[in-house]
Scaffold this motif. Structure first.
Motif, PDB file in Angstrom:
ATOM      1  N   ALA A 134      53.852  18.381   5.219  1.00 38.92           N
ATOM      2  CA  ALA A 134      53.136  17.223   4.690  1.00 38.92           C
ATOM      3  C   ALA A 134      51.798  17.614   4.080  1.00 38.92           C
ATOM      4  O   ALA A 134      51.249  16.862   3.280  1.00 38.92           O
ATOM      5  N   ASP A 135      51.280  18.801   4.421  1.00 39.54           N
ATOM      6  CA  ASP A 135      49.994  19.212   3.868  1.00 39.54           C
ATOM      7  C   ASP A 135      50.143  20.163   2.677  1.00 39.54           C
ATOM      8  O   ASP A 135      49.214  20.874   2.324  1.00 39.54           O
ATOM      9  N   GLU A 185      49.945  21.380  -1.002  1.00 41.22           N
ATOM     10  CA  GLU A 185      48.992  21.029  -2.060  1.00 41.22           C
ATOM     11  C   GLU A 185      49.426  21.649  -3.372  1.00 41.22           C
ATOM     12  O   GLU A 185      49.587  22.861  -3.435  1.00 41.22           O
ATOM     13  N   LEU A 202      51.027  17.831  -3.253  1.00 47.00           N
ATOM     14  CA  LEU A 202      52.225  17.292  -2.602  1.00 47.00           C
ATOM     15  C   LEU A 202      53.381  17.114  -3.591  1.00 47.00           C
ATOM     16  O   LEU A 202      54.546  17.181  -3.215  1.00 47.00           O
ATOM     17  N   LEU A 204      57.882  16.712  -3.644  1.00 48.76           N
ATOM     18  CA  LEU A 204      58.305  15.310  -3.596  1.00 48.76           C
ATOM     19  C   LEU A 204      59.702  15.061  -4.162  1.00 48.76           C
ATOM     20  O   LEU A 204      60.295  14.033  -3.882  1.00 48.76           O
ATOM     21  N   PHE A 245      59.552  15.810   7.543  1.00 51.59           N
ATOM     22  CA  PHE A 245      58.251  16.350   7.193  1.00 51.59           C
ATOM     23  C   PHE A 245      57.584  16.807   8.481  1.00 51.59           C
ATOM     24  O   PHE A 245      57.666  16.125   9.497  1.00 51.59           O
TER      25      PHE A 245
END
Length: 73
Positions: A3-4, A6, A8, A12, A27
């Protein structure tokens, strides 16, 4: 999937793909933790679990799969 991650947006598309293919997914909070769970020292943003016929890990993989599927209910 982490979920972290970068940004995101790089992961997706994966939930939609998993839903189309009827593949369970989850997640996790941290890419560091996901990397450690994969047995590497680097952060990991996504991973998959597969079963190879005859593998000694098959029972553990099936147990993990069942745990993921229970989270989805």
């Amino acid at each position: 999937m982490a979920a972290d991650a970068e940004p995101l947006e790089i992961i997706l598309h994966l939930p939609l793909l998993c839903e189309v293919k009827n593949v369970p997914y989850v997640f996790v909070r941290s890419k560091q933790a996901l990397g450690r769970a994969c047995g590497v020292s680097r952060p990991v943003i996504a991973t998959s679990v597969t079963i190879k016929e005859g593998s000694q890990l098959k029972p553990q993989i099936q147990s993990t799969q069942m745990a993921i599927e229970r989270l989805l209910v």
